[in-house]
Enzyme design. Structure first.
Site, PDB file in Angstrom:
ATOM      1  N   ASP A  42     -12.678   0.121   2.576  1.00  0.00           N
ATOM      2  CA  ASP A  42     -11.293  -0.063   3.026  1.00  0.00           C
ATOM      3  C   ASP A  42     -10.769   1.278   3.531  1.00  0.00           C
ATOM      4  OD1 ASP A  42      -8.568  -0.536   3.401  1.00  0.00           O
ATOM      5  OD2 ASP A  42      -8.427  -1.877   1.673  1.00  0.00           O
ATOM      6  N   THR A  77      -8.169  21.163  22.387  1.00  0.00           N
ATOM      7  CA  THR A  77      -7.733  21.087  20.990  1.00  0.00           C
ATOM      8  C   THR A  77      -7.605  19.654  20.501  1.00  0.00           C
ATOM      9  OG1 THR A  77      -6.554  23.187  21.178  1.00  0.00           O
ATOM     10  CG2 THR A  77      -5.898  21.725  19.385  1.00  0.00           C
ATOM     11  N   ILE A 121       3.301  -1.862   3.948  1.00  0.00           N
ATOM     12  CA  ILE A 121       3.321  -3.164   3.290  1.00  0.00           C
ATOM     13  C   ILE A 121       2.850  -4.179   4.327  1.00  0.00           C
ATOM     14  CG2 ILE A 121       4.726  -4.939   2.179  1.00  0.00           C
ATOM     15  CD1 ILE A 121       6.663  -2.713   1.334  1.00  0.00           C
ATOM     16  N   GLY A 157       0.815  -1.199   0.000  1.00  0.00           N
ATOM     17  CA  GLY A 157       0.000   0.000   0.000  1.00  0.00           C
ATOM     18  C   GLY A 157       0.851   1.251   0.000  1.00  0.00           C
ATOM     19  N   THR A 215       1.066   3.514   2.276  1.00  0.00           N
ATOM     20  CA  THR A 215       1.619   3.798   3.599  1.00  0.00           C
ATOM     21  C   THR A 215       2.349   2.608   4.190  1.00  0.00           C
ATOM     22  OG1 THR A 215      -0.199   5.343   4.002  1.00  0.00           O
ATOM     23  CG2 THR A 215       1.061   4.619   5.921  1.00  0.00           C
ATOM     24  N   ASP A 257      -5.435  -3.479  -5.083  1.00  0.00           N
ATOM     25  CA  ASP A 257      -5.888  -3.684  -3.702  1.00  0.00           C
ATOM     26  C   ASP A 257      -7.411  -3.721  -3.609  1.00  0.00           C
ATOM     27  OD1 ASP A 257      -5.877  -0.978  -4.470  1.00  0.00           O
ATOM     28  OD2 ASP A 257      -5.602  -0.256  -2.423  1.00  0.00           O
ATOM     29  N   ARG A 258      -8.070  -2.922  -4.432  1.00  0.00           N
ATOM     30  CA  ARG A 258      -9.536  -2.885  -4.397  1.00  0.00           C
ATOM     31  C   ARG A 258     -10.122  -4.197  -4.918  1.00  0.00           C
ATOM     32  NH1 ARG A 258     -11.022   3.390  -5.877  1.00  0.00           N
ATOM     33  NH2 ARG A 258     -13.108   2.745  -5.207  1.00  0.00           N
TER      34      ARG A 258
END
Length: 255
Positions: A129, A184, A12, A8, A10, A109-110
């Site tokens: 996802d 915050t 693996i 991906g 971000t 991936d999809r």
């Protein structure tokens, strides 16, 4: 044993299957560049931690949305495991018929997620996802991928908050006890999490209305998906290993 690898933007994610049982899962950062030796040594170390001998791996399948990483990754698998991996792409048998406008643009991936959801839970099924991007994909009862939606992922939205503002801090993404935030950090958490819950519920509602699929099952996956799935009754199933399972199903269809 079968090693499955989901590359991906971000992370693996890796999984090891002994027949249909997951015996190990691993997640590493998608760092570019990495050499084939770095990948190879890292994979061997990860397997060793779970007591899995690299010689017990006899098959490998990869799905990737990061082309720049594939040469080093594939070379590592060949060099350290002695296996030429199956790479999910055009021509790979999946059992899903893609009916969107440009099938070649759909990320591997999809498709992998859809295969797993359809095989595990049947159709019609709506797969969400929660990854770098949040994707929503619809498969009919007879296995046709007919529609998809893409939005910024929760982490992308969070990064925009603290990278594009002068004073907002980097925070942990958690669901606060109340949407009525009084500081915050909790106000950012409330906006990110409750905002995504609201968006998810609205998209599910509209998809059910427009598709006229009242019996539609909703399946979620992805690293931050559990936070959303636990907070709404509109998601039927949260499956953290959906993509890994999909890779195993695809390997079986192409062996």
């Amino acid at each position: 044993m079968l090693l499955v690898i989901d590359v991906g933007n971000t992370n693996i994610t890796l999984g090891v299957f002994d027949e249909d049982k997951i015996v190990g899962t691993y997640r590493i950062t998608t760092t570019i560049p990495r050499t084939s030796d770095e990948f190879g040594l890292l994979f061997c170390d990860l397997l060793h931690v779970k007591g899995i001998e690299r010689t017990s791996i006899d098959s490998v399948i990869i799905a990737s949305v990061v082309p720049a990483i594939m040469y080093s990754l594939t070379s590592a698998i060949i060099k350290y495991l002695g296996i030429t991996p199956l790479i999910v792409g055009a021509g790979t048998k999946t059992g899903i018929k893609v009916l969107t406008a440009n099938a070649k643009e759909v990320g591997a991936d999809r498709i992998v997620d859809l295969v797993a959801a359809y095989e595990e839970y049947g159709g019609p099924v709506f797969v969400i996802d929660f990854g770098t991007a949040t994707t929503y994909d619809l498969v009919t009862e007879d296995g046709k991928f007919t529609a998809g939606i893409t939005s910024p992922g929760i982490r992308i939205s969070a990064n925009a908050l603290w990278n594009d503002t002068a004073k907002l801090p980097e925070i942990e993404i958690l669901k606060p006890d109340s949407i009525l935030a009084k500081d915050t950090v909790s106000s950012m958490q409330a906006g990110l999490v409750y905002g995504n819950i609201g968006a998810t519920e609205y998209i599910i509602k509209k998809v059910k209305e427009e598709s006229k699929l009242g019996s539609l099952k909703v399946v979620a996956t992805g690293g931050l998906g559990k936070i959303i799935a636990d907070a709404t009754d509109m998601i039927d199933i949260y499956d953290p290993n959906l993509t890994l399972k999909g890779l195993r199903y695809i390997y079986q269809k192409n062996r």
